[in-house]
Design an enzyme around this catalytic site. Structure first.
Site, mmCIF file in Angstrom:
data_model
loop_
_atom_site.group_PDB
_atom_site.id
_atom_site.type_symbol
_atom_site.label_atom_id
_atom_site.label_comp_id
_atom_site.label_asym_id
_atom_site.label_seq_id
_atom_site.Cartn_x
_atom_site.Cartn_y
_atom_site.Cartn_z
ATOM 1 N N TRP A 156 0.814 -1.223 0.000
ATOM 2 C CA TRP A 156 0.000 0.000 0.000
ATOM 3 C C TRP A 156 0.840 1.262 0.000
ATOM 4 O O TRP A 156 0.322 2.347 -0.209
ATOM 5 C CB TRP A 156 -0.901 0.026 1.256
ATOM 6 N N ASN A 157 2.148 1.166 0.253
ATOM 7 C CA ASN A 157 2.878 2.414 0.561
ATOM 8 C C ASN A 157 3.181 3.256 -0.669
ATOM 9 O O ASN A 157 3.196 4.475 -0.595
ATOM 10 C CB ASN A 157 4.150 2.113 1.363
ATOM 11 N N PRO A 175 -3.758 -6.111 -5.694
ATOM 12 C CA PRO A 175 -3.230 -4.898 -5.052
ATOM 13 C C PRO A 175 -3.421 -4.991 -3.543
ATOM 14 O O PRO A 175 -4.179 -5.828 -3.049
ATOM 15 C CB PRO A 175 -4.101 -3.786 -5.638
ATOM 16 N N SER A 184 -4.891 -4.316 0.015
ATOM 17 C CA SER A 184 -6.299 -4.099 0.342
ATOM 18 C C SER A 184 -6.591 -2.656 0.747
ATOM 19 O O SER A 184 -7.702 -2.170 0.570
ATOM 20 C CB SER A 184 -6.729 -5.054 1.463
ATOM 21 N N GLY A 221 6.708 -6.355 -0.644
ATOM 22 C CA GLY A 221 6.074 -6.293 0.671
ATOM 23 C C GLY A 221 7.084 -6.621 1.740
ATOM 24 O O GLY A 221 8.291 -6.432 1.553
ATOM 25 N N SER A 222 6.606 -7.144 2.849
ATOM 26 C CA SER A 222 7.495 -7.380 3.985
ATOM 27 C C SER A 222 8.366 -8.615 3.742
ATOM 28 O O SER A 222 8.012 -9.517 2.966
ATOM 29 C CB SER A 222 6.663 -7.571 5.253
ATOM 30 N N GLU A 232 10.856 -7.782 -3.631
ATOM 31 C CA GLU A 232 11.429 -6.527 -3.128
ATOM 32 C C GLU A 232 10.861 -6.326 -1.739
ATOM 33 O O GLU A 232 9.658 -6.116 -1.581
ATOM 34 C CB GLU A 232 11.061 -5.367 -4.063
ATOM 35 N N LEU A 233 11.738 -6.368 -0.724
ATOM 36 C CA LEU A 233 11.243 -6.531 0.649
ATOM 37 C C LEU A 233 11.671 -5.383 1.558
ATOM 38 O O LEU A 233 11.969 -4.299 1.091
ATOM 39 C CB LEU A 233 11.715 -7.897 1.159
ATOM 40 N N CYS A 293 10.124 1.864 1.717
ATOM 41 C CA CYS A 293 11.084 0.789 1.977
ATOM 42 C C CYS A 293 12.505 1.334 2.050
ATOM 43 O O CYS A 293 13.357 0.763 2.710
ATOM 44 C CB CYS A 293 10.966 -0.286 0.915
ATOM 45 N N GLU A 351 12.697 -3.251 11.361
ATOM 46 C CA GLU A 351 12.106 -2.173 10.553
ATOM 47 C C GLU A 351 10.871 -1.610 11.267
ATOM 48 O O GLU A 351 10.008 -2.370 11.702
ATOM 49 C CB GLU A 351 11.698 -2.743 9.190
#
Ligand code: NAP
Length: 521
Positions: free
Chosen positions: A161-162, A186, A188, A236-237, A258-259, A292, A390
């Protein structure tokens, strides 16, 4: 400029091509998207099921076969027109991104610029990267070979979402350009930015069905995408990335992830501290730290530590926070109560263990339900959660170090390795320090955009920050399958001339193979 109208968002929701929903929009549960600035409802989108994902793959596979036949030059033209549409509709994109993410307008602008630049980069360079490539054959003069790139098929994409516009658009455009179709789940919290992006693609000439969007829960809809795709692009994470890596590994399907990051900044004596503080405000608090590439650890050489803390804290205290769609605020809202919980817990935990708050440290309900001050911590002990984990919010810790060697050692003392920033007395010294930092992207005299926007270079993380790359040749070719096609002269095959007995051909083959070392190939 302003909050998008409800009927416009409802029109975007109708772009979700779920047959049951299209026939009767009441015959399906929906999820409600809120405006973080106010907590008010923005709109609803349907929640997909495993069957919807299955249908999306059927349609996407059909559309992909035709799209892959579209000449590369025409695909490049679609990318250029997409970039033009992004520029033309930028105000609406900024409104939609801000409305569902709560970020300030300048941080939303990063998304518009990034999508435009990436689309034009691949439109220009992509045809060359995808072109068939002649390579030396096995036997000089008697063999030839060519590497041919084919699309993987249907790429499954799961996005956070960021950066709800630029991340899926940037990853998606490389996948599309390589000739793939996409089934996309995508985040939520932020489906509308994606749906607007897909509208722009179709305006740019992308055939309908090549990009399918199925909103819904990560576990059900995301899991169904992972189980069906020919390549997975996940952002995401690190925890979810590891789970999905294991899931897709069971089918031996390739993926790119990509984390997360716990990104360090190094500040050496001799750096211009006022300038560093200004850049650090962007590097730590763009998108309210929900980036990130955000800097969450700053290592400052002892002799300038007190002065830097002073300058930086004053600059952070002066930051303009606010809700709204104008260009005024330097920082906006967090996205959700879950994010707020992490941020407040990290700050409280660090303070309980001995940290001192130099700036910020509090929620700001007077500005909106999800506002938190940009926060600078010092004296953070090693057992504080935010020391190594993080936060993904507006919290940064500043530490003194004896010298640049210690700064590098502390910067590298992390499971993550996404990005880093270095400020020293000279750019040359900064570069030298940068080469010793174990991160996929290192910025000298900048926070994060310099390395990210060097689009010809790969961008990706080391350690638990990622698997694979975006941007550059790597970010495009990962969406292709390479085939090496070799043609052998009929005059000489590997078995030798038919008339020659093997006891003659074998030793001759060994001697001539050895002679190849004198050939520059
Ligand atoms: P997340 O919880 O991992 O979610 C990311 C996406 O995965 C969302 O669409 C989510 O769906 C979906 N998902 C969650 N669990 C799933 C499962 N079991 N199966 C399939 N899909 C699943 O991450 P986040 O909190 O949204 O994003 C923040 C993290 O992303 C941070 O760690 C940040 O550093 C990282 N990030 C990295 C980059 C990069 O480029 N390196 C860029 C941006 C963000 P729902 O939305 O439905 O939960």
């Amino acid at each position: 400029m302003g909050r998008p109208r409800n009927d416009r968002l409802a029109a975007l929701a109708r772009r979700v091509d779920i047959p049951v929903w299209q026939r009767d929009s009441t015959a399906r549960p929906t999820m409600t998207v809120h405006e973080p600035f106010t907590g008010e409802v923005l709109g609803d989108v349907p929640v997909g099921t495993v069957d919807d994902v299955e249908h999306a793959f059927v349609r996407a596979r059909r559309a992909q076969a035709e799209w892959a036949e579209t000449p590369v030059r025409r695909r490049a033209a679609v990318l250029r027109r997409f970039a033009d549409r992004v520029h033309a509709r930028r105000e609406e994109i900024l409104d939609v991104v801000q409305a569902e993410s709560g970020k300030n307008r300048m941080s939303a602008l990063d998304e518009v610029l990034d999508a435009m630049l990436t689309a034009r980069f691949y439109a220009d360079k992509g045809p060359g990267l995808l072109a068939d490539r002649r390579i030396p054959g096995a036997i000089p003069l008697f063999s030839s070979a060519t590497v041919v790139r084919r699309p993987r098929g249907v790429v499954g994409m799961i996005s956070p979402w960021n950066y709800p516009f630029s991340l899926p658009m940037g990853d998606g455009l490389a996948a599309l350009f390589a000739g793939n179709a996409i089934v996309h789940k995508p985040a939520s919290l932020t489906p509308f930015s994606t749906l607007l992006g897909v509208e722009l693609w179709e305006e740019a000439g992308l055939p309908h069905d090549v990009w399918q969007v199925v909103p819904g829960s990560g576990r059900e809809v995301g899991g169904a995408v992972v189980d069906r795709c020919d390549f997975l692009m996940f952002t995401g994470s690190s925890a979810t990335g590891a789970r999905l890596g294991a899931q897709i590994g069971r089918r031996l399907v390739p993926f790119s992830a990509e984390l997360g990051g716990k990104n360090p900044m190094v500040v050496g004596a001799g750096a211009d501290l006022e300038q560093v503080a200004d850049i650090a405000v962007r590097a730590c608090f763009a998108s309210a730290g929900q980036l990130c590439m955000s800097i969450e650890r700053i290592y400052v050489e002892q002799e300038v530590y007190d002065e830097f803390c002073d300058v930086f804290a004053r600059r952070v205290q002066a930051m303009r926070l606010g809700a709204g769609y104008g260009w005024g605020p330097e920082m906006g809202s967090l996205v959700s109560e879950d994010q707020m919980t992490v941020v407040t817990e990290h700050v409280a935990d660090a303070v309980a263990k001995g940290a001192t708050v130099l700036a910020g440290g509090h929620r700001r309900p007077d500005l909106g339900p999800l506002f938190h001050e940009p926060t600078v911590l010092v004296d953070v002990p090693a057992d504080a959660t935010c020391h190594a984990e993080e936060t993904f919010g507006p919290v940064v810790s500043v530490y003194p170090v004896a010298d640049l060697d210690e700064a590098v050692a502390r910067a590298n003392d992390s499971e993550y390795g996404l990005t880093a920033a270095v400020f020293c007395a000279t750019p040359e010294q900064g570069y030298e320090v940068g080469t010793r930092i174990d991160a996929g992207m290192v910025n000298v005299d900048e926070g994060y955009p310099a390395a990210w926007s060097s689009l010809a270079g790969p961008s990706g993380g080391t350690g638990i920050s990622g698997v694979g790359y975006r941007h550059g040749s790597e970010g495009l070719l990962k969406y292709t399958q390479a085939h090496t096609i070799a043609t052998q002269s009929r005059a000489l095959n590997f078995g030798g001339p038919g008339s020659l007995p093997q006891r003659v051909w074998g030793p001759a083959l060994a001697r001539s193979t050895n002679l190849l070392k004198y050939l520059k190939r």
